[in-house]
Motif scaffolding. Structure first.
Motif, PDB file in Angstrom:
ATOM      1  N   GLU A   1      -9.726  -9.649  -6.803  1.00  0.00           N
ATOM      2  CA  GLU A   1      -9.963  -8.857  -5.604  1.00  0.00           C
ATOM      3  C   GLU A   1     -10.432  -9.769  -4.479  1.00  0.00           C
ATOM      4  O   GLU A   1     -11.321 -10.592  -4.659  1.00  0.00           O
ATOM      5  CB  GLU A   1     -11.030  -7.794  -5.886  1.00  0.00           C
ATOM      6  N   ASN A   2      -9.824  -9.604  -3.318  1.00  0.00           N
ATOM      7  CA  ASN A   2     -10.304 -10.325  -2.138  1.00  0.00           C
ATOM      8  C   ASN A   2     -10.473  -9.303  -1.022  1.00  0.00           C
ATOM      9  O   ASN A   2     -10.168  -8.122  -1.171  1.00  0.00           O
ATOM     10  CB  ASN A   2      -9.357 -11.469  -1.749  1.00  0.00           C
ATOM     11  N   ALA A   3     -10.933  -9.746   0.106  1.00  0.00           N
ATOM     12  CA  ALA A   3     -11.252  -8.840   1.209  1.00  0.00           C
ATOM     13  C   ALA A   3      -9.991  -8.155   1.737  1.00  0.00           C
ATOM     14  O   ALA A   3     -10.025  -6.966   2.084  1.00  0.00           O
ATOM     15  CB  ALA A   3     -11.962  -9.610   2.328  1.00  0.00           C
ATOM     16  N   PHE A   4      -8.882  -8.870   1.788  1.00  0.00           N
ATOM     17  CA  PHE A   4      -7.644  -8.281   2.314  1.00  0.00           C
ATOM     18  C   PHE A   4      -7.125  -7.155   1.410  1.00  0.00           C
ATOM     19  O   PHE A   4      -6.758  -6.094   1.877  1.00  0.00           O
ATOM     20  CB  PHE A   4      -6.573  -9.365   2.481  1.00  0.00           C
TER      21      PHE A   4
ATOM     22  N   LYS B   1      -8.818  -5.369  -0.677  1.00  0.00           N
ATOM     23  CA  LYS B   1      -9.732  -4.228  -0.595  1.00  0.00           C
ATOM     24  C   LYS B   1      -9.486  -3.428   0.680  1.00  0.00           C
ATOM     25  O   LYS B   1      -9.539  -2.197   0.665  1.00  0.00           O
ATOM     26  CB  LYS B   1     -11.184  -4.707  -0.637  1.00  0.00           C
ATOM     27  N   ALA B   2      -9.210  -4.113   1.787  1.00  0.00           N
ATOM     28  CA  ALA B   2      -8.941  -3.419   3.046  1.00  0.00           C
ATOM     29  C   ALA B   2      -7.646  -2.611   2.955  1.00  0.00           C
ATOM     30  O   ALA B   2      -7.567  -1.472   3.441  1.00  0.00           O
ATOM     31  CB  ALA B   2      -8.871  -4.422   4.199  1.00  0.00           C
ATOM     32  N   VAL B   3      -6.620  -3.175   2.309  1.00  0.00           N
ATOM     33  CA  VAL B   3      -5.349  -2.462   2.148  1.00  0.00           C
ATOM     34  C   VAL B   3      -5.542  -1.234   1.259  1.00  0.00           C
ATOM     35  O   VAL B   3      -5.054  -0.140   1.568  1.00  0.00           O
ATOM     36  CB  VAL B   3      -4.266  -3.402   1.575  1.00  0.00           C
ATOM     37  N   ASP B   4      -6.300  -1.384   0.153  1.00  0.00           N
ATOM     38  CA  ASP B   4      -6.568  -0.252  -0.732  1.00  0.00           C
ATOM     39  C   ASP B   4      -7.335   0.848  -0.015  1.00  0.00           C
ATOM     40  O   ASP B   4      -7.056   2.036  -0.197  1.00  0.00           O
ATOM     41  CB  ASP B   4      -7.341  -0.711  -1.969  1.00  0.00           C
ATOM     42  N   THR B   5      -8.296   0.477   0.816  1.00  0.00           N
ATOM     43  CA  THR B   5      -9.070   1.458   1.573  1.00  0.00           C
ATOM     44  C   THR B   5      -8.185   2.187   2.581  1.00  0.00           C
ATOM     45  O   THR B   5      -8.259   3.416   2.716  1.00  0.00           O
ATOM     46  CB  THR B   5     -10.237   0.773   2.303  1.00  0.00           C
ATOM     47  N   ALA B   6      -7.317   1.458   3.271  1.00  0.00           N
ATOM     48  CA  ALA B   6      -6.427   2.083   4.253  1.00  0.00           C
ATOM     49  C   ALA B   6      -5.445   3.035   3.569  1.00  0.00           C
ATOM     50  O   ALA B   6      -5.217   4.146   4.042  1.00  0.00           O
ATOM     51  CB  ALA B   6      -5.671   1.006   5.033  1.00  0.00           C
ATOM     52  N   LEU B   7      -4.877   2.597   2.456  1.00  0.00           N
ATOM     53  CA  LEU B   7      -3.961   3.471   1.724  1.00  0.00           C
ATOM     54  C   LEU B   7      -4.684   4.695   1.186  1.00  0.00           C
ATOM     55  O   LEU B   7      -4.139   5.794   1.172  1.00  0.00           O
ATOM     56  CB  LEU B   7      -3.279   2.707   0.590  1.00  0.00           C
ATOM     57  N   GLY B   8      -5.912   4.527   0.729  1.00  0.00           N
ATOM     58  CA  GLY B   8      -6.698   5.649   0.217  1.00  0.00           C
ATOM     59  C   GLY B   8      -6.990   6.677   1.298  1.00  0.00           C
ATOM     60  O   GLY B   8      -6.930   7.884   1.050  1.00  0.00           O
TER      61      GLY B   8
END
Length: 162
Positions: free
Chosen positions: A8-11, A13-20
């Motif tokens: 897991e990296n910051a990018f 995690k950001a993509v997963d949050t946006a998709l969520g």
């Protein structure tokens, strides 16, 4: 060591949050609105009750005629789809068994030809706008012909020719 995913990296995690955040409202709507208001049976399992056929209707009973006509249209659609499925199976068999398909696909060809013959006997020459009355008259005329001359396609009887 099992099969683990990428670290897991910051990018990511950001993509997963946006998709969520994009997926959550659609998922909530599907679970809470669509699935709760959907009937318990799939639409394609709906069975219509059989109604009296056109030969059982009185000549002035318009409702009976309309119901018989709607049933006739549904039956024609079902019979056409059955014929379509048999045709596709036969074509797939011919394609799959390419060099010697004549022997291996003979039972499918016979089933398709018999179904096509029966479909044409019932619905052939009615056209796109043929209704239950036209089909009934076609059946009546065929029965009269067979009574006078023998089965259709067998040639006429010699003693009945005037």
């Amino acid at each position: 060591m099992g099969a683990e995913g990428p670290p897991e990296n910051a990018f990511s995690k950001a993509v997963d949050t946006a998709l969520g955040t994009l997926e959550a409202p659609a998922k909530w709507f599907r679970e809470n609105v669509i699935e709760k208001n959907r009937p318990s049976y799939p639409w394609y399992h709906f069975q219509f009750r059989r109604v009296p056929t056109i030969d059982e209707c009185y000549t002035d009973d318009v409702v009976c005629y309309i119901e018989a006509n709607e049933q006739f249209k549904r039956d024609r659609m079902v019979d056409s789809e059955v014929l379509n499925i048999l045709r596709k199976r036969m074509e797939d068999c011919n394609l799959y068994e390419a060099p010697n398909h004549r022997e291996k696909c003979a039972p499918m060809l016979q089933a398709y030809e018999k179904a096509a013959e029966n479909w044409f006997i019932k619905y052939g020459d009615l056209g796109a706008y043929g209704d239950v009355k036209d089909a009934y008259m076609k059946q009546k005329h065929r029965m009269i012909w067979e009574r006078r001359h023998g089965s259709v396609g067998s040639g006429m009887k010699g003693d009945n020719i005037h």
